[in-house]
Design an enzyme around this catalytic site. Structure first.
Site, PDB file in Angstrom:
ATOM      1  N   TYR A  84     -13.086 -67.491  14.622  1.00  0.00           N
ATOM      2  CA  TYR A  84     -13.648 -67.935  15.911  1.00  0.00           C
ATOM      3  C   TYR A  84     -14.259 -69.311  15.746  1.00  0.00           C
ATOM      4  O   TYR A  84     -15.076 -69.535  14.853  1.00  0.00           O
ATOM      5  CB  TYR A  84     -14.686 -66.920  16.381  1.00  0.00           C
ATOM      6  CG  TYR A  84     -15.325 -67.207  17.724  1.00  0.00           C
ATOM      7  CD1 TYR A  84     -14.742 -68.055  18.657  1.00  0.00           C
ATOM      8  CD2 TYR A  84     -16.542 -66.621  18.068  1.00  0.00           C
ATOM      9  CE1 TYR A  84     -15.337 -68.301  19.882  1.00  0.00           C
ATOM     10  CE2 TYR A  84     -17.145 -66.857  19.298  1.00  0.00           C
ATOM     11  CZ  TYR A  84     -16.536 -67.710  20.194  1.00  0.00           C
ATOM     12  OH  TYR A  84     -17.126 -67.963  21.410  1.00  0.00           O
ATOM     13  N   CYS A  85     -13.856 -70.269  16.612  1.00  0.00           N
ATOM     14  CA  CYS A  85     -14.420 -71.613  16.628  1.00  0.00           C
ATOM     15  C   CYS A  85     -14.235 -72.263  15.255  1.00  0.00           C
ATOM     16  O   CYS A  85     -13.130 -72.296  14.730  1.00  0.00           O
ATOM     17  CB  CYS A  85     -15.880 -71.547  17.069  1.00  0.00           C
ATOM     18  SG  CYS A  85     -16.676 -73.151  17.316  1.00  0.00           S
ATOM     19  N   LEU A  86     -15.293 -72.772  14.628  1.00  0.00           N
ATOM     20  CA  LEU A  86     -15.163 -73.396  13.315  1.00  0.00           C
ATOM     21  C   LEU A  86     -14.686 -72.401  12.270  1.00  0.00           C
ATOM     22  O   LEU A  86     -14.064 -72.784  11.278  1.00  0.00           O
ATOM     23  CB  LEU A  86     -16.507 -73.989  12.869  1.00  0.00           C
ATOM     24  CG  LEU A  86     -17.191 -74.971  13.816  1.00  0.00           C
ATOM     25  CD1 LEU A  86     -18.410 -75.571  13.140  1.00  0.00           C
ATOM     26  CD2 LEU A  86     -16.250 -76.061  14.257  1.00  0.00           C
ATOM     27  N   LEU A 145      -9.504 -67.937  17.663  1.00  0.00           N
ATOM     28  CA  LEU A 145     -10.174 -67.847  18.956  1.00  0.00           C
ATOM     29  C   LEU A 145     -10.939 -69.140  19.213  1.00  0.00           C
ATOM     30  O   LEU A 145     -11.913 -69.443  18.522  1.00  0.00           O
ATOM     31  CB  LEU A 145     -11.138 -66.656  18.975  1.00  0.00           C
ATOM     32  CG  LEU A 145     -10.604 -65.326  18.412  1.00  0.00           C
ATOM     33  CD1 LEU A 145     -11.663 -64.230  18.553  1.00  0.00           C
ATOM     34  CD2 LEU A 145      -9.307 -64.925  19.089  1.00  0.00           C
TER      35      LEU A 145
END
Length: 583
Positions: free
Chosen positions: A314-316, A342
């Protein structure tokens, strides 16, 4: 700047600690923003505008036309001739939607403001010779300054506030003053936002049952208890961003992605990052990959042996998972059955408005701010994100809290957002320089264990989720994965923002998504066509993703044991563990 030049610059900086301390002190006053970066941008714009007299004349003519237009509008208003607005707000500007803004004199006040805002947009864009990045910085900065003076922000010029004040005989202002004092006390005392006490981690949030089965200096690994008689053999390993607490994916019952996956027969493991302090200043990207993804994956494969793993980032965390998966694939390690990303970027050439805060001057200044403390604090990160949506996150809140005297109740996502995290000095510096500033992963310069890696090295199928209103990982930037990957990619675009679009449980109102499959190196839709031409599916995207995982999993079997004590992975603390509670 080459890596040799950067290494030399770092050495010079180490020899001049006074300069770094000076910059760190300045950063406390500017919220981590580099004054020099702003000065360079405005000087570039002003110098080029000064040498373009034709452009100056055009702007003067435009100002005159707008003044005459506003004067004509004022005349119609005074004569009672309602001809509607002379300028419409932007689509996402809801400050002047109320009917009271259409009444004299507030109609003239807000129309004058919008005309001025439009003039400044024209004045700060399209000036020949200005560096595109400097143009964006100037345009953004001027927009922020204009928002400060919006008539909606002041009692005498806001008809909604005036009406409320008359109705309540000024008690809304009394409540607003009380709210301001309370918020100031909380800020000075370092206390969380009012209402957050109703959302305690482990009591109200992060309630999916599980155990911490592994802990190292950087993360805890949580294994969640099964709720079905059988499970898919391939476990799911989730790597959240280290910029956030993991429980955004396990908010509360009915709003938890973890709970949903477990309920669909998946064995789920979650990385819970430690909230770093000054002692972790030298933790770099390699540490997060080695002690985070690699160590967690080793534990998962020991607890669930002889099975490939569904990796989720998710993200980073998705970017980090991409780096780890690419390095492993280059070494012939096929531990991942699939990779799901994501709201995660891999190509940073178009990172959206966050690019406003990323240039050599800004990154160097931020490095000095982090160097003094050993980490980047929540205040600097929150300030940057709030600036991107200042109308919604700053000014409208100030009006509600301090002029209207209202207090909206916190909900789970807001409480999570207020739970502070930090970023180690070295890791964040490497991330900004290698990925954001230089885009090394896509340019073929990102080196892991002595070898360059690329997204095309990944050999597992990819599922990529993007959100339509994402200001942190813009969906068109995330979409580039369909051209970078050399493995099948399923791309899904869902309604919502960076966080709310991901936390989109079945039954959530007003949710829809678009989805398409892309073959390796095949023809891909341009981003605009994807959004305009693909069918829209109503509801949450979670079931579509879960079905994709299930289709790439084996027949269900009995759930695995909790941990592997014989191999050193002993279940200890109950979920959510200890690291997530660190302040």
């Amino acid at each position: 700047m080459t890596r040799v030049q950067h290494a030399f610059a770092e050495q010079v900086s180490e020899d001049t600690p006074f300069d770094r301390l000076l910059h760190a002190g300045m950063g406390r006053l500017t919220g981590g923003m580099s004054p020099t970066a702003l000065q360079l941008a405005f000087f570039d714009w002003a110098a080029h505008l000064a040498t373009n007299p034709g452009r100056q004349t055009a702007l003067a003519e435009k100002a005159m036309r707008k003044s005459l237009r506003l004067a004509g509008y004022a005349g119609h208003c005074l004569s009672g001739d309602d001809q509607g607005r002379c300028i419409e707000p932007l689509a996402d500007d809801q400050r002047f939607d109320a009917a009271a803004w259409q009444q004299w004199p507030f109609s003239l006040i807000h129309q004058g403001f919008l005309l001025q805002q439009q003039w400044w947009h024209v004045a700060t864009t399209g000036v020949p010779g200005v560096d595109p990045h400097h143009e964006e910085v100037v345009n953004f900065s001027v927009r922020q300054m204009l928002d400060v003076f919006s008539p909606s922000n002041f009692l005498p010029t806001n008809p909604e506030v005036l009406e409320r004040t008359l109705q309540e005989n000024g008690w809304n202002l009394v409540r607003g003053a009380s709210n301001a004092v309370e918020d100031l006390e909380r800020e000075v005392g370092g206390h969380p936002e009012k209402g957050s006490e109703a959302f305690q981690v482990g009591e109200d949030l992060a309630l999916t049952p599980g155990k911490v089965v592994h802990r190292n200096a950087l993360m805890e690994l949580i294994q969640y208890s099964p709720t079905t008689e059988t499970v898919h053999p391939e476990p799911v390993l989730i790597v959240p961003a280290w910029i956030m607490k993991y429980y955004i994916l396990d908010l509360r019952p009915g709003r938890s992605l973890v709970e949903y996956l477990v309920g669909q027969g998946h064995t789920v493991f979650m990385v819970s990052w430690k909230n770093p302090g000054p002692a972790d200043r030298e933790r770099g990207m390699a540490d997060y990959r080695r002690l985070g993804v690699n160590d967690a994956l080793s534990a998962v494969k020991t607890i669930v042996p002889d099975q490939k793993v569904h990796g989720v980032g998710y993200c980073l965390g998705g970017t980090l998972l991409t780096l780890a998966a690419a390095a492993m694939a280059r070494e012939g390690d096929d531990s991942f059955a699939t990779i799901s990303m994501l709201a995660a970027q891999t190509d940073f050439t178009e990172p959206g408005e966050l690019d406003l805060f990323i240039d050599e001057s800004q990154v160097s200044f931020l490095e000095d701010v982090m160097w003094a403390r050993g980490y980047l604090g929540r205040d600097e990160m929150a300030g940057a994100f709030q600036l991107l949506r200042s109308q919604d996150l700053v000014w409208s809140r100030l009006v509600r809290h301090y002029l209207m005297g209202e207090r909206e109740g916190l909900f789970d996502l807001m409480a999570w957002n207020a739970d502070a995290t930090r970023l180690p000095y070295r890791m964040h510096s490497e991330y900004l320089r290698d990925l954001f500033l230089h885009n090394d992963l896509v340019e073929g310069r990102y080196v892991i264990d002595g070898h360059p890696v690329a997204v095309g090295d990944i050999n597992a199928p990819i599922f990529s989720v993007a959100t339509q209103k994402d200001h942190i990982a813009p969906w068109r930037s995330v979409y580039k994965i369909v051209r970078l990957a050399r493995t099948p990619v399923t791309f899904l675009l869902t309604r919502g923002g960076h966080n709310a679009g991901i936390v989109s449980e079945p039954g959530h109102p007003r949710r829809h998504y678009q989805i398409a499959d892309f073959e390796p190196l095949g023809t891909a839709y341009p981003a605009e066509r994807f959004e305009q031409e693909l069918d829209t599916h109503e509801g949450s995207w979670w079931p579509a993703w879960q079905q994709w995982l299930a289709d790439r999993s084996s027949e269900p079997v009995a759930p695995p044991a909790m941990g592997a004590p014989e191999a050193g992975y002993v279940p200890t603390a109950d979920a959510p563990g200890e690291y997530v509670l660190m302040k």
